[in-house]
Design an enzyme around this catalytic site. Structure first.
Site, PDB file in Angstrom:
ATOM      1  N   ASP A  16       0.859  -1.182   0.000  1.00  0.00           N
ATOM      2  CA  ASP A  16       0.000   0.000   0.000  1.00  0.00           C
ATOM      3  C   ASP A  16       0.899   1.238   0.000  1.00  0.00           C
ATOM      4  O   ASP A  16       1.679   1.450   0.937  1.00  0.00           O
ATOM      5  CB  ASP A  16      -0.851  -0.054   1.279  1.00  0.00           C
ATOM      6  CG  ASP A  16      -1.719   1.170   1.456  1.00  0.00           C
ATOM      7  OD1 ASP A  16      -1.621   2.118   0.660  1.00  0.00           O
ATOM      8  OD2 ASP A  16      -2.503   1.165   2.426  1.00  0.00           O
ATOM      9  N   ILE A  17       0.789   2.053  -1.038  1.00  0.00           N
ATOM     10  CA  ILE A  17       1.706   3.190  -1.206  1.00  0.00           C
ATOM     11  C   ILE A  17       1.552   4.236  -0.095  1.00  0.00           C
ATOM     12  O   ILE A  17       2.490   4.973   0.193  1.00  0.00           O
ATOM     13  CB  ILE A  17       1.528   3.825  -2.613  1.00  0.00           C
ATOM     14  CG1 ILE A  17       2.775   4.613  -3.022  1.00  0.00           C
ATOM     15  CG2 ILE A  17       0.271   4.705  -2.688  1.00  0.00           C
ATOM     16  CD1 ILE A  17       2.826   4.977  -4.488  1.00  0.00           C
ATOM     17  N   ASN A  30      -6.934  12.378 -10.990  1.00  0.00           N
ATOM     18  CA  ASN A  30      -7.696  12.764 -12.187  1.00  0.00           C
ATOM     19  C   ASN A  30      -7.440  14.253 -12.439  1.00  0.00           C
ATOM     20  O   ASN A  30      -6.946  14.970 -11.563  1.00  0.00           O
ATOM     21  CB  ASN A  30      -9.187  12.457 -12.026  1.00  0.00           C
ATOM     22  CG  ASN A  30      -9.749  13.023 -10.739  1.00  0.00           C
ATOM     23  OD1 ASN A  30      -9.702  14.231 -10.511  1.00  0.00           O
ATOM     24  ND2 ASN A  30     -10.255  12.156  -9.876  1.00  0.00           N
ATOM     25  N   GLY A  38      -9.685   4.105  -5.943  1.00  0.00           N
ATOM     26  CA  GLY A  38      -8.347   3.560  -6.168  1.00  0.00           C
ATOM     27  C   GLY A  38      -7.292   4.195  -5.285  1.00  0.00           C
ATOM     28  O   GLY A  38      -7.547   4.570  -4.131  1.00  0.00           O
ATOM     29  N   VAL A  39      -6.123   4.365  -5.858  1.00  0.00           N
ATOM     30  CA  VAL A  39      -4.989   4.850  -5.076  1.00  0.00           C
ATOM     31  C   VAL A  39      -5.218   6.307  -4.647  1.00  0.00           C
ATOM     32  O   VAL A  39      -4.797   6.728  -3.564  1.00  0.00           O
ATOM     33  CB  VAL A  39      -3.670   4.637  -5.853  1.00  0.00           C
ATOM     34  CG1 VAL A  39      -3.552   5.542  -7.068  1.00  0.00           C
ATOM     35  CG2 VAL A  39      -2.475   4.796  -4.947  1.00  0.00           C
ATOM     36  N   ASP A  40      -5.916   7.069  -5.481  1.00  0.00           N
ATOM     37  CA  ASP A  40      -6.228   8.467  -5.185  1.00  0.00           C
ATOM     38  C   ASP A  40      -7.039   8.564  -3.884  1.00  0.00           C
ATOM     39  O   ASP A  40      -6.687   9.320  -2.953  1.00  0.00           O
ATOM     40  CB  ASP A  40      -7.034   9.022  -6.372  1.00  0.00           C
ATOM     41  CG  ASP A  40      -7.067  10.535  -6.443  1.00  0.00           C
ATOM     42  OD1 ASP A  40      -6.508  11.183  -5.555  1.00  0.00           O
ATOM     43  OD2 ASP A  40      -7.671  11.053  -7.402  1.00  0.00           O
ATOM     44  N   SER A 123      -2.443   4.583 -14.318  1.00  0.00           N
ATOM     45  CA  SER A 123      -3.402   4.221 -15.396  1.00  0.00           C
ATOM     46  C   SER A 123      -3.739   2.727 -15.449  1.00  0.00           C
ATOM     47  O   SER A 123      -4.526   2.321 -16.303  1.00  0.00           O
ATOM     48  CB  SER A 123      -2.923   4.666 -16.796  1.00  0.00           C
ATOM     49  OG  SER A 123      -3.002   6.063 -16.934  1.00  0.00           O
ATOM     50  N   GLY A 125      -5.344   0.903 -13.294  1.00  0.00           N
ATOM     51  CA  GLY A 125      -6.563   0.514 -12.575  1.00  0.00           C
ATOM     52  C   GLY A 125      -7.782   0.856 -13.413  1.00  0.00           C
ATOM     53  O   GLY A 125      -7.931   0.340 -14.532  1.00  0.00           O
ATOM     54  N   TYR A 127      -8.393   3.325 -15.209  1.00  0.00           N
ATOM     55  CA  TYR A 127      -8.072   3.917 -16.509  1.00  0.00           C
ATOM     56  C   TYR A 127      -7.722   2.866 -17.566  1.00  0.00           C
ATOM     57  O   TYR A 127      -7.569   3.203 -18.739  1.00  0.00           O
ATOM     58  CB  TYR A 127      -6.960   4.967 -16.380  1.00  0.00           C
ATOM     59  CG  TYR A 127      -7.446   6.311 -15.864  1.00  0.00           C
ATOM     60  CD1 TYR A 127      -8.752   6.485 -15.396  1.00  0.00           C
ATOM     61  CD2 TYR A 127      -6.611   7.418 -15.851  1.00  0.00           C
ATOM     62  CE1 TYR A 127      -9.191   7.726 -14.916  1.00  0.00           C
ATOM     63  CE2 TYR A 127      -7.045   8.664 -15.383  1.00  0.00           C
ATOM     64  CZ  TYR A 127      -8.338   8.806 -14.907  1.00  0.00           C
ATOM     65  OH  TYR A 127      -8.768  10.034 -14.452  1.00  0.00           O
TER      66      TYR A 127
HETATM   67  P1  ADP Z   1      -5.901   4.963 -12.610  1.00  0.00           P
HETATM   68  O1  ADP Z   1      -7.159   5.783 -12.593  1.00  0.00           O
HETATM   69  O2  ADP Z   1      -4.673   5.774 -12.989  1.00  0.00           O
HETATM   70  O3  ADP Z   1      -6.031   3.694 -13.373  1.00  0.00           O
HETATM   71  P2  ADP Z   1      -6.242   3.536 -10.051  1.00  0.00           P
HETATM   72  O4  ADP Z   1      -6.139   4.114  -8.701  1.00  0.00           O
HETATM   73  O5  ADP Z   1      -7.568   3.023 -10.496  1.00  0.00           O
HETATM   74  O6  ADP Z   1      -5.664   4.652 -11.046  1.00  0.00           O
HETATM   75  O7  ADP Z   1      -5.191   2.381 -10.221  1.00  0.00           O
HETATM   76  C1  ADP Z   1      -3.816   2.563 -10.346  1.00  0.00           C
HETATM   77  C2  ADP Z   1      -3.124   1.411  -9.660  1.00  0.00           C
HETATM   78  O8  ADP Z   1      -3.059   1.686  -8.268  1.00  0.00           O
HETATM   79  C3  ADP Z   1      -3.852   0.079  -9.792  1.00  0.00           C
HETATM   80  O9  ADP Z   1      -2.892  -0.900 -10.122  1.00  0.00           O
HETATM   81  C4  ADP Z   1      -4.425  -0.157  -8.400  1.00  0.00           C
HETATM   82  O10 ADP Z   1      -4.470  -1.540  -8.094  1.00  0.00           O
HETATM   83  C5  ADP Z   1      -3.374   0.518  -7.545  1.00  0.00           C
HETATM   84  N1  ADP Z   1      -3.743   0.884  -6.175  1.00  0.00           N
HETATM   85  C6  ADP Z   1      -4.944   1.083  -5.605  1.00  0.00           C
HETATM   86  N2  ADP Z   1      -4.814   1.406  -4.298  1.00  0.00           N
HETATM   87  C7  ADP Z   1      -3.476   1.418  -4.035  1.00  0.00           C
HETATM   88  C8  ADP Z   1      -2.669   1.669  -2.875  1.00  0.00           C
HETATM   89  N3  ADP Z   1      -3.212   1.995  -1.698  1.00  0.00           N
HETATM   90  N4  ADP Z   1      -1.310   1.574  -2.991  1.00  0.00           N
HETATM   91  C9  ADP Z   1      -0.734   1.267  -4.176  1.00  0.00           C
HETATM   92  N5  ADP Z   1      -1.436   1.030  -5.293  1.00  0.00           N
HETATM   93  C10 ADP Z   1      -2.788   1.094  -5.227  1.00  0.00           C
END
Ligand code: ADP
Length: 176
Positions: A16-17, A30, A38-40, A123, A125, A127
């Site tokens: 988890d980042i 975005n 997602g990660v955002d 991108s 996830g 995207y």
């Molecule tokens: P995008 O809209 O750019 O595709 P997402 O957040 O949907 O962004 O996904 C980007 C990547 O981040 C995906 O591989 C997703 O599994 C990953 N992700 C989601 N949550 C976390 C987190 N807490 N730490 C690291 N990576 C994450």
């Protein structure tokens, strides 16, 4: 998995980042910088409201660009918000835009004179970027950049699932 490019360590990690201890973490944001899933969503939840307040002041970020806020309650001191492309088949400049998202994020690391940064799979996830191709662009862009920026000590890819980790590992092995 870790490898060295000159003085820079490139590392792949599963996790988890938001828990990273690098100077900065990169957010796959975005263009409205409004937060989301997602990660955002995870970064804003873990970092607290000051990150969104700064995002509101900045306003927006075009696809392929990157902006910086503080890290709020995160261990990382900064969040670099970049906007990767939505994948729409591959003929709408997606590869150049994804490369630019990594490159502009790295330029913010240089601007702030930071030593370490962690990236998610931008991108890859919602995207919808095909994973192998996304991993290849991510890794080649970063490896090329650090060759000329040996002051960056550590670049980590923090990948959220075993599957994504395995794809990145496979692509990295092809390059060395
Ligand atoms: P995008 O809209 O750019 O595709 P997402 O957040 O949907 O962004 O996904 C980007 C990547 O981040 C995906 O591989 C997703 O599994 C990953 N992700 C989601 N949550 C976390 C987190 N807490 N730490 C690291 N990576 C994450």
């Amino acid at each position: 998995m870790e490898m060295k490019i000159g003085g820079t360590v490139i590392a792949l990690a599963l996790g988890d980042i938001t828990r990273e201890e690098t100077d900065a973490i990169v957010n796959a944001a975005n263009s409205g910088l409004r937060g989301g899933g997602g990660v955002d969503g995870a970064i804003h939840r873990a970092g607290g409201p000051s990150i969104m307040e700064e995002c509101r002041v900045i306003g927006s970020c075009p696809t392929g660009q990157a902006v910086v806020t503080g890290g709020g309650n995160l261990t990382a001191r900064y969040v670099i918000h970049t906007v990767g492309p939505v994948y729409r088949g591959g003929s709408r400049g997606e590869a150049d835009l994804l490369k630019s998202a990594y490159l502009e994020s790295l330029k913010r690391v240089t601007d702030k004179r930071l030593k370490s940064v962690s990236f998610p799979a931008i991108s890859a996830g919602v995207y919808g970027y095909p994973l192998e191709e996304a991993a290849q662009i991510a890794l080649t862009t970063i490896i090329d950049y650090v060759k000329d920026h040996q002051e960056i000590e550590l670049v980590r890819f923090v990948l959220f699932s075993q599957n994504i980790y395995d794809v990145f590992l496979n692509e990295l092995k092809k390059m060395i």
